[in-house]
Design an enzyme around this catalytic site. Structure first.
Site, PDB file in Angstrom:
ATOM      1  CE  LYS A   1      42.807  41.568  45.745  1.00 37.10           C
ATOM      2  NZ  LYS A   1      42.232  42.408  44.633  1.00 37.10           N
ATOM      3  CG  ASN A   2      39.884  39.947  43.309  1.00 34.83           C
ATOM      4  OD1 ASN A   2      40.092  40.794  44.044  1.00 34.83           O
ATOM      5  ND2 ASN A   2      40.548  39.588  42.091  1.00 34.83           N
TER       6      ASN A   2
ATOM      7  NE  ARG B   1      42.121  50.868  41.073  1.00 32.90           N
ATOM      8  CZ  ARG B   1      42.907  51.172  41.904  1.00 32.90           C
ATOM      9  NH1 ARG B   1      42.827  52.691  42.066  1.00 32.90           N
ATOM     10  NH2 ARG B   1      43.981  50.688  42.278  1.00 32.90           N
TER      11      ARG B   1
ATOM     12  CB  CYS C   1      45.251  51.903  39.547  1.00 30.28           C
ATOM     13  SG  CYS C   1      44.845  50.548  38.366  1.00 30.28           S
TER      14      CYS C   1
ATOM     15  NE  ARG D   1      40.950  48.690  37.276  1.00 33.35           N
ATOM     16  CZ  ARG D   1      41.320  48.059  38.219  1.00 33.35           C
ATOM     17  NH1 ARG D   1      42.624  48.415  38.543  1.00 33.35           N
ATOM     18  NH2 ARG D   1      40.822  47.028  38.854  1.00 33.35           N
TER      19      ARG D   1
ATOM     20  CE  LYS E   1      37.001  45.568  26.771  1.00 36.71           C
ATOM     21  NZ  LYS E   1      37.847  45.683  28.390  1.00 36.71           N
TER      22      LYS E   1
ATOM     23  CB  SER F   1      32.880  44.959  33.174  1.00 35.01           C
ATOM     24  OG  SER F   1      32.944  45.425  34.464  1.00 35.01           O
ATOM     25  CB  VAL F   2      35.147  41.672  37.296  1.00 37.53           C
ATOM     26  CG1 VAL F   2      34.957  41.114  38.413  1.00 37.53           C
ATOM     27  CG2 VAL F   2      35.698  40.339  36.352  1.00 37.53           C
TER      28      VAL F   2
ATOM     29  CG  ASP G   1      43.837  39.646  38.246  1.00 40.35           C
ATOM     30  OD1 ASP G   1      42.794  39.392  39.073  1.00 40.35           O
ATOM     31  OD2 ASP G   1      44.125  40.809  37.858  1.00 40.35           O
TER      32      ASP G   1
ATOM     33  CB  ILE H   1      42.081  42.356  30.673  1.00 40.53           C
ATOM     34  CG1 ILE H   1      41.776  40.857  30.126  1.00 40.53           C
ATOM     35  CG2 ILE H   1      41.224  43.122  31.533  1.00 40.53           C
ATOM     36  CD1 ILE H   1      40.302  40.782  29.663  1.00 40.53           C
TER      37      ILE H   1
ATOM     38  NE  ARG I   1      45.439  47.568  46.729  1.00 39.70           N
ATOM     39  CZ  ARG I   1      44.977  47.660  45.566  1.00 39.70           C
ATOM     40  NH1 ARG I   1      45.684  48.260  44.834  1.00 39.70           N
ATOM     41  NH2 ARG I   1      43.741  47.329  45.159  1.00 39.70           N
TER      42      ARG I   1
END
Ligand code: EPZ
Length: 421
Positions: free
Chosen positions: A22-23, A94, A118, A123, A163, A165-166, A309, A331, A401
């Site tokens: 998914k990511n 998001r 969320c 976020r 920082k 951040s993905v 995760d 995180i 999801r």
């Protein structure tokens, strides 16, 4: 609203096929906005977030051709592209904010909804906006939307993320691909979904993305990208989740479709709790221990540290350990929503600031439970699998999801689980 009814305890046995990531799929789908030619993306997971991202890309004016059999889509640019990403689509997913960089670099403007917070945290997207601003984007935030534009082509720049951040790393890479000149991004997120999949996808299409340091990437802007077909990697978190399923239930699983080299940290932790693990090319064989050992302290970190995760899933596992463990969540500010629900199953957990003390030696008793966010929900499934008696997990749309047909995959390996509408 659908719910799961799970009768425990069961020990899992057999083979699981991991779906596409998914990511990795989400930024790659957002990147399709950069193309003039069609893009074919294969091995997409059949999960809600992917449907939402496809709806978003379609709403921008792109044509989407789905090939259900191959879990693939073809995305084709049309003549009437617009650049509005509505709240209705971005609020539930998001990652919708990932269309901002591509829209501005390709079409010089965008109106995208702020993602909104969320359950796991606020976020914010300040790192995204600051990076895109350094590339030449101008913006204002009004009524929950980012109104962005650039007078001319975005210009390459040197950007150091304050920082890791993905999403901000992904947005900045996507915006740099068509910018003029060289962009250097430092202190980047280096999840495999970025450093391998997104990078390989873009370079296969003619982009020039080169990782010159552990967290440093250089992008030389190009004029356009060429037509490609790309197959997305396996889902790292789904794979990690099924490794925990085998470990918590004294199971014996073969997990296919993921490169074990990319989850060394997680597999080493599972070996420390007692799992027997053998890894081959795209196959992990894992046997859960009779006695689960506790781990003094696990801290979530950016990749290649222990992933946030998988934090909830490991908490369910450590409830079964023969002693006290501590999990520290560094995180997100509020990612312990699963604790209250695990307590309903009999877990003994206390929370102090961002640390959870898990006292272990829990015999879960089936109960009625409420899902809250994607990974917290799967932690409840894990605990229910080994609980005595029946558990009912409500609001499993959270699970849908990010996990493709999880009840079918679990039934196939011996879990008594039913989806009830
Ligand atoms: C990605 O979210 C993942 N989502 C998340 O997975 C994952 O938990 C997260 O990375 C961390 O690994 C996708 O890839 C679609 P971040 P993202 O930007 O990009 C703060 C799942 O379960 N931050 O690395 O939103 C932020 O609030 C999901 O699949 C800012 O302050 O995560 C968080 O505390 C859940 N300002 C931390 O940084 C910003 O501009 C890390 O966020 C951006 C982030």
């Amino acid at each position: 609203m659908d719910k799961f009814v799970i009768k425990g305890p069961s020990k899992v046995k057999g083979t699981v096929d991991i779906s596409g990531s998914k990511n990795a799929s989400l930024p790659i789908l957002a990147a399709s906005i950069l193309f003039d030619e069609s893009v074919e993306i294969n091995n997409l997971p059949k999960v809600k977030d992917i449907d939402t991202m496809l709806l978003l890309i379609q709403s921008l004016g792109f044509k989407i051709k789905k090939n259900k059999k191959k879990n693939s889509v073809k995305i084709i640019k049309t003549k009437n592209i617009h650049t509005f990403a509505p709240y209705s689509l971005v609020k539930t997913m998001r990652a919708g904010i990932l269309v901002l960089g591509p829209l501005v670099t390709k079409f010089k403007k965008a109106k995208t909804s702020l993602p909104g917070g969320c359950l796991i945290g606020a976020r914010p997207i300040n790192y995204h906006l600051n990076a895109l601003e350094k590339l030449g984007m101008v913006y204002k935030i009004e009524k929950g939307y980012v109104h962005a534009s650039s007078h001319s082509n975005l210009k390459g720049a040197k950007i150091i993320f304050p920082k890791i951040s993905v999403g901000a790393t992904e947005n900045a890479i996507l915006a740099s691909v068509l910018a003029s000149g060289k962009t250097i991004l430092k202190n980047c997120a280096i999840e495999p979904e970025i450093k391998h999949d997104l990078t390989n996808f873009l370079n296969k299409a003619g982009a020039k993305v080169t990782w010159t340091g552990k967290r440093t990437v250089e992008i030389i802007g190009v004029k356009s990208l060429k037509k490609i077909s790309y197959t997305v990697m396996g889902d790292r978190i789904e794979c990690g989740t099924f490794c925990v399923v085998a470990t918590i239930s004294q199971g014996n699983l073969k997990i296919k479709g993921f490169d074990a080299k990319l989850i060394k940290t997680e597999l080493n932790l599972l070996k420390r709790v007692g799992a027997k693990i053998k890894t081959y090319k795209n196959l992990i064989s894992i046997i859960g221990p009779k006695k689960i050992k506790n781990i003094k302290l696990i801290e979530t970190k950016e990749y290649d540290g222990f992933p946030t995760d998988l934090q909830a899933q490991f908490m369910s596992l450590l409830c079964k350990a023969n002693g006290k463990s501590i999990i520290s969540e560094s995180i997100f500010e509020n990612r312990f929503m699963h604790v209250a629900e695990l307590r309903r199953l009999g877990a003994k957990i206390t929370i102090k600031n961002n640390k959870a003390n898990i006292f272990g030696n829990t015999n879960f008793q089936g109960a009625e439970l409420m899902s809250s966010d994607l990974r917290a929900s799967v932690a409840l499934v894990l605990a229910s699998i080994v609980a005595n008696g029946t558990s009912v997990i409500n609001r499993i749309y959270h699970l849908d999801r990010g996990y493709e047909s999880i009840e079918k995959k679990l039934s196939k390996i011996g879990v008594d689980i039913k989806r009830v509408s």
